[in-house]
Scaffold this motif. Sequence first.
Motif: not given
Length: 442
Positions: A136, A139, A145-146, A149, A160-161, A171
Motif C-alpha cells: 500500500a 498514502l 490503505v484500508e 487491506v 504490506h502497510t 513503504v
Amino acid sequence: MFTQLTERFEGILKTLRGHGKVSEKNIQDALKEVRRALLEADVNYKVVKEFLDEVQAESVGEKVLQSVTPGQQIIKIIHDRMVHLLGGQHRPVRFAKHPAPTVWMLVGLQGSGKTTTCGKLAARFAKAGRKPLMVACDLARPAAVEQLVRLGKQINVPVHTGAAGAKPINVAVAGLAAATAAHSDLVILDTAGRLHVNDELMQEVAALKGRVHPTETFFVADAMTGQDAVTSAKAFTERVGVDGVIFTKLDGDARGGAALSVVKVAGAPILFAGVGEKIEDLEPFHPDRMAARILGMGDVVTLVEKAQEAVDAKLAQKWEEKLRKAQFDFEDVLEQLKQLEKMGPLESVLGMIPGVGGKLKGLAVDPQAQKRTEAIILSMTPQERRQPEILNGSRRQRIAHGSGTSIQEVNRLIKQFGMMQKMMKTLNKPGRRGRGGIPFPV
C-alpha cells in the motif's frame, strides 16, 4: 462498451458483403461511414486518419478490385488494420528471473481503479500459482490503505502497510524486503494518483520507480474518461515510462475511443481489461479477439476459455452422462446455473457469440431472471428436484410462494425442463446419437 460501434460496423460490412463487384466509389463510401463511426466513438482523429489511409491503400489494389469476393477481402483488410490499431499481438506480462521477486507498479490518476486492479491482479495470479504480496504505497488518498487491506483479506493475499507518517518510497522498499522474507514471488505496488497530471505526481512516481526498478509499470486508465485517459497515458509514458495499459470499466457505456487510440497515441500496449466489478472480472487483452468483437464477428476463443475456467470438468462429464441416459434433473440445472454465473454477465457472454452482439440492442436481458430460476429450484424439496413429474398444482403453488415468484414463472420453468427432456430422448434414440452433440440446457 463497443455496442454502438459494433452496430455501425455490422451495417457497413453487410453492405460490402452484398456487392458482387466493388468499385473505388463503393470503397470510398464505405470508408466515409467507417470514419464517421470511429469519430463518433471518440477515437483520436489522427488515429482515424492513419487507419483509413492504410485501409484505403490496401483496398484499391488490383488484387482486391478483381477478386471473386472483393467485399470479403476489404472486410479482412479492415479487420487486420483494426488488430494492428489495437496493438497487433497479445503481449503477455513479464516476470523477473528467480530468485528476485517480480515487481509490478500501478500508476495513474485518482479514481481510475488502481487499488481494485491491484486486488484483481493478485487474485488472478494467485490462482495461477504465484505467491503475491500487495504493498500500500497510496498514502495520499484517504482510506486507500484500508481498501487494499480489505481486498487482501477478501482474496487471502497479504498486504504490506507502512507506519504512520512513512513516505511511499520507504513503504515500497520495506514491502520488497517483506516479500523476500515471506518468499513471495510477485509484489504489486499500489501508488498514489491525483485528479490531474501534475509535476508533483510525476516526480513522486518517477522517484518510486527509480528506487524499486519494477519489472512492469502499468498505467491504469478509466475507459469511461475517453480521450482524457489517452492523454494521461501519453504523459505518463513520456515522463515516467509505462510498459502497458490496463483499462478499467471496459464493460461500461463509454464509446470505446480510448481503447482504440491509446496504443498509437501513447505507444503502450493494452495488457488487461477490467470487464466488471467482481474480483475475477479482469481479462488479458487480445487485439485480434477485440477487433473481432468490434466488427461483430464474436469472440469464440474467449468464450471457450471462460467456460473452461468456470465449468468443473468432472461435473461436465457427469452432466453429459446423465443427459445421455435422460436422467438430468433440477439438481443438475441448479449446478449449471451456478457454473454459468462464474462466466460473468449474460450480456457479455452472449456478445462473444458471432452474430449475436449487435442484436442485443433493445433486447431486455433481465439480470434477475437467473436468480429467480435459482429461487424456484431452491424452493423445491430434494425429491421434487429429482422427480419433477410429481410437481402437481398445490406443490407448484407452494414453490411460487416460497420463491417469491408467480405460478406462471414456475409453470414456465417446468415446461421448459420437460421440453428439454423430450428433446434429449429424441437425440438419444438409436441412429441419432452424436449428431450435433449435447446441448447446454440452461
